[in-house]
Design a protein around this motif. Structure first.
Motif, PDB file in Angstrom:
ATOM      1  N   LYS A   1      51.236  55.606  47.780  1.00  0.00           N
ATOM      2  CA  LYS A   1      51.175  57.068  47.813  1.00  0.00           C
ATOM      3  C   LYS A   1      51.987  57.703  46.686  1.00  0.00           C
ATOM      4  CE  LYS A   1      50.462  57.335  52.821  1.00  0.00           C
ATOM      5  NZ  LYS A   1      51.004  57.828  54.118  1.00  0.00           N
ATOM      6  N   ARG A   2      53.009  56.993  46.205  1.00  0.00           N
ATOM      7  CA  ARG A   2      53.888  57.573  45.196  1.00  0.00           C
ATOM      8  C   ARG A   2      53.334  57.463  43.776  1.00  0.00           C
ATOM      9  NH1 ARG A   2      56.747  55.045  48.978  1.00  0.00           N
ATOM     10  NH2 ARG A   2      56.788  53.083  47.830  1.00  0.00           N
ATOM     11  N   ASN A   3      52.448  56.500  43.540  1.00  0.00           N
ATOM     12  CA  ASN A   3      51.893  56.368  42.193  1.00  0.00           C
ATOM     13  C   ASN A   3      50.367  56.410  42.167  1.00  0.00           C
ATOM     14  OD1 ASN A   3      51.159  53.859  43.194  1.00  0.00           O
ATOM     15  ND2 ASN A   3      52.693  52.729  42.020  1.00  0.00           N
ATOM     16  N   GLN A   4      49.765  56.831  43.271  1.00  0.00           N
ATOM     17  CA  GLN A   4      48.306  56.882  43.338  1.00  0.00           C
ATOM     18  C   GLN A   4      47.730  57.916  42.365  1.00  0.00           C
ATOM     19  OE1 GLN A   4      46.693  57.925  47.176  1.00  0.00           O
ATOM     20  NE2 GLN A   4      44.726  56.945  46.772  1.00  0.00           N
ATOM     21  N   TYR A   5      48.522  58.926  42.007  1.00  0.00           N
ATOM     22  CA  TYR A   5      48.042  59.936  41.067  1.00  0.00           C
ATOM     23  C   TYR A   5      47.627  59.314  39.740  1.00  0.00           C
ATOM     24  CZ  TYR A   5      52.555  59.737  38.634  1.00  0.00           C
ATOM     25  OH  TYR A   5      53.648  59.327  37.916  1.00  0.00           O
ATOM     26  N   LEU A   6      48.247  58.194  39.370  1.00  0.00           N
ATOM     27  CA  LEU A   6      47.882  57.512  38.130  1.00  0.00           C
ATOM     28  C   LEU A   6      46.506  56.865  38.237  1.00  0.00           C
ATOM     29  CD1 LEU A   6      51.360  55.938  37.396  1.00  0.00           C
ATOM     30  CD2 LEU A   6      50.238  57.735  36.070  1.00  0.00           C
ATOM     31  N   PHE A   7      46.154  56.422  39.440  1.00  0.00           N
ATOM     32  CA  PHE A   7      44.819  55.849  39.651  1.00  0.00           C
ATOM     33  C   PHE A   7      43.744  56.869  39.312  1.00  0.00           C
ATOM     34  CE2 PHE A   7      41.346  55.983  42.807  1.00  0.00           C
ATOM     35  CZ  PHE A   7      40.594  54.902  42.357  1.00  0.00           C
TER      36      PHE A   7
ATOM     37  N   PRO B   1      56.436  56.408  36.704  1.00  0.00           N
ATOM     38  CA  PRO B   1      57.297  57.440  37.295  1.00  0.00           C
ATOM     39  C   PRO B   1      56.885  57.785  38.721  1.00  0.00           C
ATOM     40  CG  PRO B   1      55.764  58.421  35.725  1.00  0.00           C
ATOM     41  CD  PRO B   1      55.567  56.941  35.636  1.00  0.00           C
ATOM     42  N   ASN B   2      57.889  57.966  39.555  1.00  0.00           N
ATOM     43  CA  ASN B   2      57.672  58.407  40.931  1.00  0.00           C
ATOM     44  C   ASN B   2      57.745  59.936  40.950  1.00  0.00           C
ATOM     45  OD1 ASN B   2      57.575  58.870  43.657  1.00  0.00           O
ATOM     46  ND2 ASN B   2      59.394  57.688  44.164  1.00  0.00           N
ATOM     47  N   ARG B   3      56.649  60.581  41.359  1.00  0.00           N
ATOM     48  CA  ARG B   3      56.611  62.047  41.327  1.00  0.00           C
ATOM     49  C   ARG B   3      57.527  62.683  42.365  1.00  0.00           C
ATOM     50  NH1 ARG B   3      50.658  64.474  41.193  1.00  0.00           N
ATOM     51  NH2 ARG B   3      50.518  63.320  43.149  1.00  0.00           N
ATOM     52  N   LEU B   4      57.859  61.951  43.419  1.00  0.00           N
ATOM     53  CA  LEU B   4      58.712  62.497  44.473  1.00  0.00           C
ATOM     54  C   LEU B   4      60.175  62.206  44.161  1.00  0.00           C
ATOM     55  CD1 LEU B   4      56.626  61.430  47.607  1.00  0.00           C
ATOM     56  CD2 LEU B   4      56.579  63.621  46.381  1.00  0.00           C
ATOM     57  N   LYS B   5      61.013  63.232  44.235  1.00  0.00           N
ATOM     58  CA  LYS B   5      62.429  63.042  43.974  1.00  0.00           C
ATOM     59  C   LYS B   5      63.104  62.313  45.126  1.00  0.00           C
ATOM     60  CE  LYS B   5      63.389  66.885  40.835  1.00  0.00           C
ATOM     61  NZ  LYS B   5      64.229  68.084  40.585  1.00  0.00           N
ATOM     62  N   ILE B   6      64.071  61.484  44.786  1.00  0.00           N
ATOM     63  CA  ILE B   6      64.881  60.772  45.771  1.00  0.00           C
ATOM     64  C   ILE B   6      66.332  61.192  45.554  1.00  0.00           C
ATOM     65  CG2 ILE B   6      65.636  58.516  46.617  1.00  0.00           C
ATOM     66  CD1 ILE B   6      63.009  57.366  45.575  1.00  0.00           C
ATOM     67  N   ASP B   7      66.937  61.819  46.565  1.00  0.00           N
ATOM     68  CA  ASP B   7      68.316  62.324  46.445  1.00  0.00           C
ATOM     69  C   ASP B   7      68.456  63.256  45.237  1.00  0.00           C
ATOM     70  OD1 ASP B   7      69.087  60.881  48.677  1.00  0.00           O
ATOM     71  OD2 ASP B   7      69.657  59.122  47.505  1.00  0.00           O
ATOM     72  N   ASN B   8      67.469  64.139  45.071  1.00  0.00           N
ATOM     73  CA  ASN B   8      67.494  65.187  44.033  1.00  0.00           C
ATOM     74  C   ASN B   8      67.372  64.646  42.608  1.00  0.00           C
ATOM     75  OD1 ASN B   8      67.820  67.307  45.929  1.00  0.00           O
ATOM     76  ND2 ASN B   8      70.011  66.879  46.034  1.00  0.00           N
ATOM     77  N   HIS B   9      66.840  63.445  42.445  1.00  0.00           N
ATOM     78  CA  HIS B   9      66.599  62.939  41.092  1.00  0.00           C
ATOM     79  C   HIS B   9      65.343  62.061  41.084  1.00  0.00           C
ATOM     80  CE1 HIS B   9      69.062  59.646  42.870  1.00  0.00           C
ATOM     81  NE2 HIS B   9      68.173  58.892  42.238  1.00  0.00           N
ATOM     82  N   TYR B  10      64.753  61.937  39.901  1.00  0.00           N
ATOM     83  CA  TYR B  10      63.549  61.124  39.754  1.00  0.00           C
ATOM     84  C   TYR B  10      63.914  59.649  39.582  1.00  0.00           C
ATOM     85  CZ  TYR B  10      60.694  65.325  39.161  1.00  0.00           C
ATOM     86  OH  TYR B  10      60.055  66.521  39.358  1.00  0.00           O
ATOM     87  N   GLU B  11      63.024  58.795  40.070  1.00  0.00           N
ATOM     88  CA  GLU B  11      63.166  57.352  39.898  1.00  0.00           C
ATOM     89  C   GLU B  11      61.829  56.775  39.439  1.00  0.00           C
ATOM     90  OE1 GLU B  11      64.831  55.350  43.243  1.00  0.00           O
ATOM     91  OE2 GLU B  11      66.627  56.627  43.333  1.00  0.00           O
TER      92      GLU B  11
END
Length: 302
Positions: free
Chosen positions: A96-102, A67-77
Motif C-alpha cells: 500500500k505504501r509504494n503501490q502508487y509507483l505501480f 520513497p514512502n509517501r506516508l510520513k512516519i513520526d513526522n518524517h519521510y522514509e
C-alpha cells in the motif's frame, strides 16, 4: 491483488502482486520456480538495495529503494521494492505504501508497449528515482518555513520540526546512495554484456538520474546541518548570556548581604548609637552596588 500485463508484442509478461502476506508471495514464487529466499527479500521492510543473479535458474532479482509517501513520526522514509526477471517474465511486489509507483509504471508501459523487458525494468528504476525529487523539494520548502519561524523565535516545536527534516533527508541520502551502487553493479555484472544498446542507454539514464538525486539530497543535508549548527550556536550564546547575567546579579546581591550582616553582629560597631545608622548603611550598600555595577558593565563591554 495480482495484476498481469503483456507487452513487447506479447513476448513479455509483467506480473505485479500487491500484498504483505508471505503466503501469497510464496505461492506466486513457487508457481514460477523462484527461490524461496526471495520471499523474505520481498517483504522485509529493512532490506537494503542489492542485486542477486542465479545463472542456473536464470533468475535476476533486484531490490530497489523507493520513497514512502506516508510520513512516519513526522518524517519521510524509504522502503524496498522487489523486481524479478525470469523466463521473459517481470515480477514486482508492492504494498500500500509504494503501490502508487505501480500505476506510474503501468501508465508508462501503456504509452510504450513495445519495450523489451530490460528496457521496462530500467525505465521503471528511472521513474522510481524521479519520484524522490518531489519529496526532497517538499522538504526544502518545509526547511525554508522552519527557518523563517526560527528567525522569529527558536521554540522547541520549531527545533523538533528541523530535527524531523534532518532525519528524513538522512533516509533519502542512504537510499539514493544504495541505488547508485546497485545500478553500477548492474553495469559491472556479466548480464550487462547481454543487453542491447537501447537497454544500456536506459540503464545509463537511470544511473545519471540516481546520481543527480544523491547530489540533491547531499546539498539539502548540508544546508540542514548548517542551519542546525547555526541555531545550536545561537541557543548556546543565549544560554551563556543568561548565565553571565545571573552570575553578575548574584555577585551584586552579595554586597547588601555582606554589609547588613557586618552591622548585624553582636559587638560594638560604628554608627550603632546613631539614629540614622540604618540609613547610612543602606547608602553605603547602594554606593558599593552601583560602583561594582559600573565595573562589571565595562568588563562585559570589552
Amino acid at each position: 491483488m495480482q495484476t498481469k500485463i503483456t507487452f513487447n508484442h506479447n513476448q513479455n509478461t509483467w506480473i505485479n502482486l500487491t500484498t504483505e502476506d508471505k503466503a501469497e508471495v510464496a505461492q506466486l514464487y513457487t508457481e514460477y520456480q523462484i527461490d524461496k529466499e526471495a520471499v523474505e527479500y520481498s517483504l522485509d521492510q529493512n532490506e537494503r538495495a542489492h542485486l542477486d543473479y542465479d545463472k542456473a535458474a536464470g533468475t535476476f532479482v533486484l531490490i530497489y529503494n523507493v520513497p514512502n509517501r506516508l510520513k512516519i513520526d513526522n518524517h519521510y522514509e524509504t522502503i524496498p521494492m522487489t523486481f524479478i526477471i525470469k523466463d521473459q517474465i517481470l515480477i514486482t511486489v508492492t504494498n500500500k505504501r509504494n503501490q502508487y509507483l505501480f500505476f506510474e509504471m503501468q501508465n508508462y508501459l501503456e504509452k510504450f508497449p513495445s519495450m523489451t523487458i530490460f528496457e521496462f525494468l530500467f525505465t521503471s528504476l528511472f521513474i522510481i528515482t524521479d519520484a524522490f525529487f518531489p519529496f526532497v523539494e517538499e522538504m526544502n520548502r518545509d526547511r525554508t518555513k522552519v527557518s523563517s519561524k526560527l528567525k522569529e523565535k527558536a521554540t522547541k516545536q520549531n527545533l523538533l520540526a528541523l530535527s524531523d527534516l534532518e532525519t528524513g533527508i538522512v533516509f533519502f541520502i542512504s537510499a539514493s546512495k544504495q541505488n547508485v551502487v546497485l545500478l553500477e553493479q548492474i553495469k559491472a555484472h556479466a548480464i550487462y554484456k547481454q543487453l542491447s544498446d537501447s537497454e544500456k542507454e536506459q540503464l545509463d539514464d537511470a544511473l545519471i538520474e540516481a546520481k543527480q538525486l544523491v547530489e540533491m539530497t547531499n546539498l539539502s543535508s548540508e544546508i540542514l546541518h548548517q542551519l542546525s549548527r547555526t541555531y545550536n550556536n545561537i541557543l548556546n550564546n543565549n544560554l551563556n548570556d543568561t548565565m553571565r547575567i545571573l552570575t553578575v546579579l548574584s555577585v551584586l546581591l552579595t554586597i547588601p548581604t555582606i554589609i547588613t550582616g557586618f552591622f548585624g553582629m553582636n559587638m560594638p560597631l560604628p554608627l550603632e548609637n546613631n539614629a540614622s545608622g540604618w540609613l547610612i548603611t543602606i547608602v553605603i550598600s547602594l554606593v558599593l552596588w552601583f560602583g561594582l555595577s559600573l565595573i562589571f558593565r565595562r568588563l562585559i563591554k570589552r
